[in-house]
Design a protein around this motif. Structure first.
Motif, mmCIF file in Angstrom:
data_model
loop_
_atom_site.group_PDB
_atom_site.id
_atom_site.type_symbol
_atom_site.label_atom_id
_atom_site.label_comp_id
_atom_site.label_asym_id
_atom_site.label_seq_id
_atom_site.Cartn_x
_atom_site.Cartn_y
_atom_site.Cartn_z
ATOM 1 N N MET A 125 0.856 -1.061 -0.006
ATOM 2 C CA MET A 125 0.021 -0.060 -0.012
ATOM 3 C C MET A 125 0.889 1.266 0.009
ATOM 4 N N ARG A 126 0.485 2.143 -0.767
ATOM 5 C CA ARG A 126 1.279 3.516 -0.958
ATOM 6 C C ARG A 126 1.093 4.316 0.056
ATOM 7 N N GLU A 127 2.033 5.428 0.641
ATOM 8 C CA GLU A 127 2.016 6.063 1.560
ATOM 9 C C GLU A 127 1.315 7.576 0.995
ATOM 10 N N ILE A 128 0.303 7.979 1.996
ATOM 11 C CA ILE A 128 -0.418 9.261 1.676
ATOM 12 C C ILE A 128 0.515 10.262 1.889
ATOM 13 N N LYS A 129 0.765 11.028 0.943
ATOM 14 C CA LYS A 129 1.753 12.253 0.996
ATOM 15 C C LYS A 129 1.079 13.471 1.873
ATOM 16 N N ALA A 130 2.267 14.134 2.429
ATOM 17 C CA ALA A 130 1.618 15.519 3.136
ATOM 18 C C ALA A 130 0.720 16.386 2.292
ATOM 19 N N ALA A 131 1.165 16.620 1.081
ATOM 20 C CA ALA A 131 0.195 17.497 -0.017
ATOM 21 C C ALA A 131 -1.158 17.077 0.165
ATOM 22 N N GLN A 132 -1.363 15.758 0.087
ATOM 23 C CA GLN A 132 -2.814 15.376 -0.161
ATOM 24 C C GLN A 132 -3.409 15.243 1.089
ATOM 25 N N ILE A 133 -2.864 15.207 2.200
ATOM 26 C CA ILE A 133 -3.323 15.462 3.656
ATOM 27 C C ILE A 133 -3.791 16.839 3.930
ATOM 28 N N ILE A 134 -2.944 17.659 3.450
ATOM 29 C CA ILE A 134 -3.223 19.290 3.641
ATOM 30 C C ILE A 134 -4.353 19.502 2.796
ATOM 31 N N VAL A 135 -4.652 18.978 1.609
ATOM 32 C CA VAL A 135 -5.648 19.471 0.660
ATOM 33 C C VAL A 135 -7.050 18.899 1.265
ATOM 34 N N PHE A 136 -6.933 17.447 1.931
ATOM 35 C CA PHE A 136 -7.851 16.950 2.503
ATOM 36 C C PHE A 136 -8.444 17.618 3.857
ATOM 37 N N LEU A 137 -7.352 18.035 4.765
ATOM 38 C CA LEU A 137 -7.724 18.810 5.766
ATOM 39 C C LEU A 137 -8.175 20.393 5.574
ATOM 40 N N ALA A 138 -7.835 20.984 4.525
ATOM 41 C CA ALA A 138 -8.408 22.226 4.111
ATOM 42 C C ALA A 138 -9.793 21.912 3.681
ATOM 43 N N LEU A 139 -10.322 20.926 2.994
ATOM 44 C CA LEU A 139 -11.733 20.561 2.524
ATOM 45 C C LEU A 139 -12.465 20.327 3.864
ATOM 46 N N LEU A 140 -11.894 19.557 4.883
ATOM 47 C CA LEU A 140 -12.579 19.220 5.914
ATOM 48 C C LEU A 140 -12.693 20.460 6.884
ATOM 49 N N ALA A 141 -11.978 21.549 6.747
ATOM 50 C CA ALA A 141 -12.180 22.611 7.622
ATOM 51 C C ALA A 141 -13.344 23.335 7.016
ATOM 52 N N LEU A 142 -13.303 23.582 5.698
ATOM 53 C CA LEU A 142 -14.578 24.091 4.913
ATOM 54 C C LEU A 142 -15.693 23.438 5.349
ATOM 55 N N ILE A 143 -15.745 21.992 5.214
ATOM 56 C CA ILE A 143 -17.020 21.164 5.677
ATOM 57 C C ILE A 143 -17.443 21.430 6.990
ATOM 58 N N LEU A 144 -16.620 21.467 8.088
ATOM 59 C CA LEU A 144 -16.804 21.759 9.423
ATOM 60 C C LEU A 144 -17.283 23.341 9.615
ATOM 61 N N LEU A 145 -16.883 24.586 8.834
ATOM 62 C CA LEU A 145 -17.300 25.781 8.856
ATOM 63 C C LEU A 145 -18.869 25.855 8.539
ATOM 64 N N LEU A 146 -18.796 25.039 7.055
ATOM 65 C CA LEU A 146 -20.285 25.121 6.508
ATOM 66 C C LEU A 146 -21.291 24.275 7.410
ATOM 67 N N GLY A 147 -20.988 23.302 7.907
ATOM 68 C CA GLY A 147 -22.095 22.271 8.978
ATOM 69 C C GLY A 147 -22.239 23.051 10.346
ATOM 70 N N ILE A 148 -21.174 23.471 10.974
ATOM 71 C CA ILE A 148 -21.590 24.037 12.027
ATOM 72 C C ILE A 148 -22.085 25.521 12.070
ATOM 73 N N GLY A 149 -21.471 26.480 10.990
ATOM 74 C CA GLY A 149 -21.910 27.657 10.881
ATOM 75 C C GLY A 149 -23.502 27.878 10.452
ATOM 76 N N GLY A 150 -23.757 26.839 9.732
ATOM 77 C CA GLY A 150 -25.149 26.482 9.161
ATOM 78 C C GLY A 150 -26.181 26.056 10.597
ATOM 79 N N ALA A 151 -25.684 25.308 11.145
ATOM 80 C CA ALA A 151 -26.523 24.969 12.311
ATOM 81 C C ALA A 151 -26.632 26.244 13.065
ATOM 82 N N VAL A 152 -25.728 26.724 13.577
ATOM 83 C CA VAL A 152 -25.833 27.977 14.296
ATOM 84 C C VAL A 152 -26.758 29.227 13.953
ATOM 85 N N LEU A 153 -26.567 29.267 12.367
ATOM 86 C CA LEU A 153 -27.650 30.217 11.841
ATOM 87 C C LEU A 153 -28.921 29.780 11.731
ATOM 88 N N LEU A 154 -29.215 28.580 11.452
ATOM 89 C CA LEU A 154 -30.581 28.121 11.314
ATOM 90 C C LEU A 154 -31.203 27.659 12.469
#
Length: 223
Positions: free
Chosen positions: A1-30
């Motif tokens: 199995m291949r190693e998942i590289k740092a750049a791929q992890i960083i991109v995923f974490l950025a997308l995860l941060a966006l997801i959490l922002l949208l989800g938590i922010g949406g819950a607070v607003l709604l």
């Protein structure tokens, strides 16, 4: 199995941060302005979890729209490896626990798979696990039995390959069966419980297969 590289992890974490922002922010607003009484905390948490997953589906599909998974051998260091590894992170950290949960009713699980990119015909349901929804095509009136597994990737040491699974109309996949990458199953076929259909197997319309590895048990009746 291949190693998942740092750049791929960083991109995923950025997308995860966006997801959490949208989800938590949406819950607070709604939900925050609503008179929720004694259940305010529970309602906010439940609403946030629901909105986080809805945001995750949307962000994941947008990611795949921009950088789709492509069938074929995934070369090390390639664009396809980048997409495949970010896709793996989505499943390991967000979707795996959801689709493997036995708490989600099968009709709702169908909606989850559709949201993740599976192409499912009408009246088709899975009580099993589809590990690669974007590379899974299933016709109408087909049932995937309890704890069956369908996957569209091949991992052999450092070798990684993606191959779509295509299943026809009116097919029955028995409980705990395994359907591997590249398999083609014709209309009206049956894969018995516990069978292991190895990669690239072609099952004809109306045929019955079973065993480990799966083999033809009964041919389709002559027209």
């Amino acid at each position: 199995m291949r190693e998942i590289k740092a750049a791929q992890i960083i991109v995923f974490l950025a997308l995860l941060a966006l997801i959490l922002l949208l989800g938590i922010g949406g819950a607070v607003l709604l939900l925050a302005p609503l008179p929720l009484g004694d259940f305010r905390g529970v309602s906010l948490v439940a609403g946030a979890v629901l909105l986080i997953y809805l945001a995750a589906f949307a962000v994941y599909r947008i990611f795949l729209r921009c950088l789709p998974l492509r069938e074929g051998v995934v070369e090390a260091g390639s664009r396809d490896e980048f997409v495949a590894n970010v896709n793996i992170l989505f499943y390991l950290l967000l979707f795996n626990s959801l689709i493997r949960s036995h708490f989600i009713p099968v009709p709702l699980l169908r909606l989850v798979y559709l949201a993740l990119g599976a192409r499912l015909g009408g009246n088709t349901y899975s009580a099993g696990v589809i590990l690669d929804p974007p590379l899974t095509v299933i016709g109408k009136n087909t049932i995937i039995g309890h704890d069956a597994v369908i996957f569209s990737h091949v991992i052999e040491g450092q070798r990684l390959e993606l191959k779509a699974v295509r299943i026809g109309d009116g097919v029955t996949i028995g409980a705990t069966a395994v359907v591997m990458a590249g398999v083609r199953i014709g209309d009206g076929a049956l894969v018995s419980a516990g069978a292991v259909v190895t990669k690239d197997t072609v099952i004809g319309a109306g045929e019955i297969w079973g065993g480990v590895p799966a083999r033809l048990l009964k041919k389709a009746p002559s027209p």
